[in-house]
Design an enzyme around this catalytic site. Structure first.
Site, PDB file in Angstrom:
ATOM      1  N   HIS A 157       0.873  -0.965  -0.194  1.00 47.79           N
ATOM      2  CA  HIS A 157      -0.013  -0.171   0.204  1.00 47.79           C
ATOM      3  C   HIS A 157       0.846   1.208  -0.009  1.00 47.79           C
ATOM      4  CE1 HIS A 157      -2.944   2.935   1.336  1.00 47.79           C
ATOM      5  NE2 HIS A 157      -3.936   1.848   1.487  1.00 47.79           N
ATOM      6  N   GLU A 186      -0.839   1.419  -5.395  1.00 45.93           N
ATOM      7  CA  GLU A 186      -0.622   0.293  -4.547  1.00 45.93           C
ATOM      8  C   GLU A 186      -0.594  -0.919  -5.562  1.00 45.93           C
ATOM      9  OE1 GLU A 186      -3.890   2.488  -1.884  1.00 45.93           O
ATOM     10  OE2 GLU A 186      -3.794   0.509  -1.844  1.00 45.93           O
TER      11      GLU A 186
HETATM   12  O1  TA6 Z   1      -6.253   1.720  -0.503  1.00 47.38           O
HETATM   13  C1  TA6 Z   1      -7.042   2.604  -0.187  1.00 47.38           C
HETATM   14  C2  TA6 Z   1      -7.807   2.237   1.108  1.00 47.38           C
HETATM   15  O2  TA6 Z   1      -8.419   1.168   0.976  1.00 47.38           O
HETATM   16  C3  TA6 Z   1      -8.811   3.730   1.371  1.00 47.38           C
HETATM   17  O3  TA6 Z   1     -10.237   3.304   1.323  1.00 47.38           O
HETATM   18  C4  TA6 Z   1      -8.184   3.925   2.808  1.00 47.38           C
HETATM   19  O4  TA6 Z   1      -9.106   3.447   3.765  1.00 47.38           O
HETATM   20  C5  TA6 Z   1      -6.730   3.421   2.695  1.00 47.38           C
HETATM   21  O5  TA6 Z   1      -6.798   2.321   2.069  1.00 47.38           O
HETATM   22  C6  TA6 Z   1      -6.332   3.604   4.234  1.00 47.38           C
HETATM   23  O6  TA6 Z   1      -6.722   2.443   5.059  1.00 47.38           O
HETATM   24  P1  TA6 Z   1      -6.249   2.351   6.503  1.00 47.38           P
HETATM   25  O7  TA6 Z   1      -6.877   1.216   6.990  1.00 47.38           O
HETATM   26  O8  TA6 Z   1      -4.695   2.252   6.226  1.00 47.38           O
HETATM   27  O9  TA6 Z   1      -6.580   3.457   7.220  1.00 47.38           O
END
Ligand code: TA6
Length: 292
Positions: free
Chosen positions: A159, A264
């Site tokens: 991510h 990501e």
């Molecule tokens: O990858 C995007 C996402 O799924 C967004 O929807 C947002 O929730 C982000 O990841 C961050 O997620 P987290 O659980 O690290 O706050």
């Protein structure tokens, strides 16, 4: 020069400080988390929130969170003890398995296996290893091994939070013609096809499907292009939280959305990975930069 220092940061978190002739990098044992990558002569390619927490049981907000063994919200029916989005493995300490340094390249391998705690949340036996190679590019290879006697399925992602000079002057190339799912709540058109480069004028949260190519972040304000190459992945997520979602996250500064972007590398949706007993699957990404 090529050094790897095992130390603690100001929060008491254990971290590997890597420095060689090509780049400097930081890798936390917490979550197997690459937090910084600075090629020589370049600013950090990775972004880190000034509000990030650095404590056991909490995710680090920035760098490259490892989302495993599920991406997104857990399936409450299948995993009644799961509490966090993006899996559990970014919340636990990993072990150092190997460190090797050769000329202007350094490789560290971290690993983590099932424990009584993980079994209560995700009832499978596994070994997960992350190979991080720091050179003029940053390479990650995440390998899942099923060490149990029953098959399991994982969704996973690197991510990655990238540092950009100005999101309003940033675009992403490489996705032209690729289908995506818009996951921003309330969207009127969840299924679309990307037309041209991605620009950012509002909350953006998209799953690109059937895409195994390279993406390029055109970081115009910093006069650089950041390339993201993928291995064994046909899904990518592009995310910027914009104003309201930034304000709603306690570990994310209200204005920080202006200087960051997530692109990501994933195995999610139909690109999930089924792993038989004794089997393995790997997900890789290589990040590099060109200055204009
Ligand atoms: O990858 C995007 C996402 O799924 C967004 O929807 C947002 O929730 C982000 O990841 C961050 O997620 P987290 O659980 O690290 O706050």
């Amino acid at each position: 020069m090529n050094s790897v220092k095992f130390t603690e940061d100001a929060h008491g978190m254990r971290v590997l400080k890597i420095s060689n002739n090509s780049a400097d990098a930081l890798v936390y044992l917490h979550g197997g988390h690459v937090a910084s990558f600075k090629p020589k002569g370049s600013a950090d390619l990775l972004w880190m929130s000034k509000m990030s927490m650095f404590e056991n049981g909490k995710p680090i907000r920035g760098g490259i969170p490892i989302c495993w063994p599920w991406f997104g919200a857990p399936d409450k029916a299948a995993l009644p003890n799961a509490r966090t989005s993006h899996g559990l493995i970014r919340l636990v300490d990993w072990d150092i398995e190997e460190v090797s340094a050769c000329g202007s390249s350094t490789q560290v391998v971290l690993s983590v296996s099932d424990s009584p705690e993980t079994i209560t949340i995700w009832p499978f036996k596994f070994k997960l290893s992350l190979s991080v190679t720091v050179s003029d590019a940053l390479s990650l290879l995440l390998t899942t091994e099923n060490t149990g006697s029953v098959p399991f399925t994982v969704t996973q992602a690197m991510h990655t939070y990238f540092d950009v000079g100005d999101i309003a002057r940033t675009t992403v190339s490489g996705f032209d013609g690729v289908p995506f799912i818009d996951t921003v709540p309330g969207t009127k058109k969840p299924h679309q096809i990307q037309s041209g480069d991605i620009a950012f004028t509002e909350e953006t949260d998209r799953i690109y499907t059937g895409f195994s190519g390279d993406a390029v972040i055109n970081d115009t304000a910093n006069r650089r292009k950041i390339k993201i190459h993928k291995e064994n992945s046909s899904t990518s997520v592009v995310w910027n939280p914009w104003i309201n979602k930034s304000a709603a996250m306690p570990d994310f500064g209200d204005d920080e959305y202006k200087g960051m972007l997530c692109v990501e590398t994933c195995n999610i949706q139909e690109d999930c990975r089924n792993v038989a007993p004794g089997g393995k699957t790997s997900l890789g990404t290589i990040i590099s930069v060109e200055h204009e």
